[in-house]
Write a protein that holds these residues in place. Structure first.
Motif, mmCIF file in Angstrom:
data_model
loop_
_atom_site.group_PDB
_atom_site.id
_atom_site.type_symbol
_atom_site.label_atom_id
_atom_site.label_comp_id
_atom_site.label_asym_id
_atom_site.label_seq_id
_atom_site.Cartn_x
_atom_site.Cartn_y
_atom_site.Cartn_z
ATOM 1 N N LEU A 1 9.393 23.059 -8.694
ATOM 2 C CA LEU A 1 9.745 23.823 -7.495
ATOM 3 C C LEU A 1 9.374 23.067 -6.215
ATOM 4 O O LEU A 1 9.648 23.554 -5.111
ATOM 5 C CB LEU A 1 9.052 25.186 -7.514
ATOM 6 N N GLY A 2 8.734 21.910 -6.368
ATOM 7 C CA GLY A 2 8.418 21.089 -5.199
ATOM 8 C C GLY A 2 6.953 20.794 -4.961
ATOM 9 O O GLY A 2 6.619 20.058 -4.040
ATOM 10 N N CYS A 3 6.058 21.369 -5.738
ATOM 11 C CA CYS A 3 4.633 21.091 -5.542
ATOM 12 C C CYS A 3 4.311 19.692 -6.042
ATOM 13 O O CYS A 3 4.643 19.340 -7.171
ATOM 14 C CB CYS A 3 3.765 22.118 -6.261
ATOM 15 N N ASP A 4 3.647 18.895 -5.212
ATOM 16 C CA ASP A 4 3.325 17.525 -5.619
ATOM 17 C C ASP A 4 1.829 17.329 -5.891
ATOM 18 O O ASP A 4 1.332 16.214 -5.896
ATOM 19 C CB ASP A 4 3.826 16.525 -4.573
ATOM 20 N N TRP A 5 1.112 18.440 -6.151
ATOM 21 C CA TRP A 5 -0.313 18.360 -6.434
ATOM 22 C C TRP A 5 -0.546 17.619 -7.745
ATOM 23 O O TRP A 5 0.143 17.836 -8.734
ATOM 24 C CB TRP A 5 -0.926 19.759 -6.527
ATOM 25 N N LYS A 6 -1.533 16.720 -7.732
ATOM 26 C CA LYS A 6 -2.023 16.048 -8.941
ATOM 27 C C LYS A 6 -3.535 16.117 -8.879
ATOM 28 O O LYS A 6 -4.129 15.955 -7.816
ATOM 29 C CB LYS A 6 -1.619 14.573 -8.957
ATOM 30 N N GLY A 7 -4.135 16.321 -10.007
ATOM 31 C CA GLY A 7 -5.591 16.374 -10.048
ATOM 32 C C GLY A 7 -6.062 16.537 -11.475
ATOM 33 O O GLY A 7 -5.268 16.515 -12.413
ATOM 34 N N CYS A 8 -7.363 16.683 -11.626
ATOM 35 C CA CYS A 8 -7.866 16.839 -12.993
ATOM 36 C C CYS A 8 -7.634 18.270 -13.459
ATOM 37 O O CYS A 8 -7.612 19.209 -12.669
ATOM 38 C CB CYS A 8 -9.319 16.398 -13.121
ATOM 39 N N ILE A 9 -7.450 18.390 -14.749
ATOM 40 C CA ILE A 9 -7.093 19.677 -15.344
ATOM 41 C C ILE A 9 -8.166 20.737 -15.087
ATOM 42 O O ILE A 9 -7.875 21.926 -15.032
ATOM 43 C CB ILE A 9 -6.788 19.524 -16.848
ATOM 44 N N LYS A 10 -9.378 20.263 -14.871
ATOM 45 C CA LYS A 10 -10.506 21.153 -14.580
ATOM 46 C C LYS A 10 -10.215 22.030 -13.352
ATOM 47 O O LYS A 10 -10.668 23.158 -13.266
ATOM 48 C CB LYS A 10 -11.744 20.278 -14.350
ATOM 49 N N TYR A 11 -9.433 21.494 -12.388
ATOM 50 C CA TYR A 11 -9.153 22.213 -11.141
ATOM 51 C C TYR A 11 -7.717 22.733 -11.052
ATOM 52 O O TYR A 11 -7.322 23.272 -10.021
ATOM 53 C CB TYR A 11 -9.454 21.306 -9.945
ATOM 54 N N GLN A 12 -6.953 22.590 -12.123
ATOM 55 C CA GLN A 12 -5.544 22.999 -12.093
ATOM 56 C C GLN A 12 -5.373 24.493 -11.798
ATOM 57 O O GLN A 12 -4.596 24.877 -10.933
ATOM 58 C CB GLN A 12 -4.847 22.642 -13.407
ATOM 59 N N SER A 13 -6.073 25.345 -12.521
ATOM 60 C CA SER A 13 -5.890 26.786 -12.329
ATOM 61 C C SER A 13 -6.342 27.211 -10.927
ATOM 62 O O SER A 13 -5.720 28.081 -10.309
ATOM 63 C CB SER A 13 -6.607 27.599 -13.403
ATOM 64 N N LEU A 14 -7.385 26.586 -10.404
ATOM 65 C CA LEU A 14 -7.845 26.882 -9.043
ATOM 66 C C LEU A 14 -6.735 26.560 -8.046
ATOM 67 O O LEU A 14 -6.438 27.355 -7.148
ATOM 68 C CB LEU A 14 -9.104 26.080 -8.730
ATOM 69 N N HIS A 15 -6.083 25.395 -8.229
ATOM 70 C CA HIS A 15 -4.978 25.030 -7.346
ATOM 71 C C HIS A 15 -3.809 26.003 -7.495
ATOM 72 O O HIS A 15 -3.255 26.467 -6.500
ATOM 73 C CB HIS A 15 -4.463 23.614 -7.650
ATOM 74 N N GLU A 16 -3.447 26.313 -8.719
ATOM 75 C CA GLU A 16 -2.252 27.123 -8.966
ATOM 76 C C GLU A 16 -2.371 28.548 -8.444
ATOM 77 O O GLU A 16 -1.386 29.173 -8.090
ATOM 78 C CB GLU A 16 -1.881 27.077 -10.445
ATOM 79 N N THR A 17 -3.595 29.076 -8.353
ATOM 80 C CA THR A 17 -3.778 30.435 -7.809
ATOM 81 C C THR A 17 -3.484 30.469 -6.316
ATOM 82 O O THR A 17 -3.124 31.513 -5.786
ATOM 83 C CB THR A 17 -5.190 30.994 -8.071
ATOM 84 N N SER A 18 -3.614 29.313 -5.643
ATOM 85 C CA SER A 18 -3.343 29.285 -4.208
ATOM 86 C C SER A 18 -2.123 28.436 -3.850
ATOM 87 O O SER A 18 -1.851 28.200 -2.691
ATOM 88 C CB SER A 18 -4.581 28.748 -3.465
ATOM 89 N N CYS A 19 -1.378 27.993 -4.848
ATOM 90 C CA CYS A 19 -0.210 27.136 -4.630
ATOM 91 C C CYS A 19 0.871 27.921 -3.891
ATOM 92 O O CYS A 19 1.172 29.066 -4.240
ATOM 93 C CB CYS A 19 0.333 26.618 -5.958
ATOM 94 N N LYS A 20 1.484 27.308 -2.879
ATOM 95 C CA LYS A 20 2.514 27.990 -2.094
ATOM 96 C C LYS A 20 3.843 28.121 -2.824
ATOM 97 O O LYS A 20 4.749 28.796 -2.375
ATOM 98 C CB LYS A 20 2.714 27.314 -0.738
ATOM 99 N N TYR A 21 3.960 27.481 -3.970
ATOM 100 C CA TYR A 21 5.199 27.569 -4.750
ATOM 101 C C TYR A 21 5.019 28.602 -5.823
ATOM 102 O O TYR A 21 5.673 29.060 -6.543
ATOM 103 C CB TYR A 21 5.561 26.204 -5.355
#
Length: 147
Positions: free
Chosen positions: A127-147
Motif C-alpha cells: 500500500l506504500g509503506c516503506d518501513w524496514k526494521g527488525c521484526i522485534k519492532y514490526q507490530s509497534l510500527h504497524e499499530t501506528s502505520c498510516k497505511y
C-alpha cells in the motif's frame, strides 16, 4: 611503571588482534572459492582437498566439472565430512544488527529465521509503506502505520 603498562597494553592489543586474524583465517579456509560464503551444510572437495559448497558444486559439474582452485577434474561427489563437522561446531555471532547471540554454525540458519533482530518490512508495504526494521519492532510500527 608507565612504560611497562604501555608495553602490556601493546602486547594485549597485538595478541588480541593476532587471535582475531587467526579466527578469520580459520574461517576463510572453509569459505567456498566460488560464492565466497561459508557452506551452510554439505561441503565437497576435489581429489586435492579444495573445498566447495554444494550449490556451487552443482553448477560446476554441469559446466566444466573442474575444481575452481586447481582445475583438476572432479571424479565424483566427495564430501569432506571433517570440514562439515568442524564448521558445524564453530560458535558464530548472529549477523543481524542488534543481536549479540552466539550460536553453533550448524544452528545459525535456524537462528536467523527466528531472530528477533532479523530485518523485515511493514505488512502494508504494497500500500506504500516503506518501513524496514527488525521484526522485534514490526507490530509497534504497524499499530501506528498510516497505511
Amino acid at each position: 611503571a608507565a612504560e611497562t603498562n604501555t608495553n602490556d597494553e601493546h602486547n594485549y592489543s597485538h595478541n588480541h588482534n593476532s587471535k582475531q586474524r587467526r579466527k578469520e583465517l580459520d574461517l576463510k579456509a572453509f569459505e567456498c572459492p566460488v560464492c565466497l560464503e561459508l557452506p551452510p551444510n554439505i561441503i565437497l572437495s576435489c581429489t586435492n582437498g579444495h573445498l566447495v559448497c554444494d550449490g556451487c558444486y552443482q553448477r560446476i559439474v554441469k559446466e566444466d566439472n573442474r575444481c575452481p582452485t586447481c582445475r583438476v577434474v572432479y571424479i565424483g561427489r566427495m564430501r569432506c565430512l571433517i570440514a562439515e563437522q568442524v564448521l558445524s561446531l564453530r560458535e558464530m555471532k548472529c549477523k543481524n544488527k542488534g543481536c549479540h547471540e552466539k550460536v553453533l554454525f550448524s544452528e545459525l540458519q535456524n537462528h536467523a529465521k527466528l531472530c528477533q533482530f532479523r530485518e523485515t518490512k511493514c505488512k502494508f508495504e504494497l500500500l506504500g509503506c516503506d518501513w524496514k526494521g527488525c521484526i522485534k519492532y514490526q507490530s509497534l510500527h504497524e499499530t501506528s502505520c498510516k497505511y
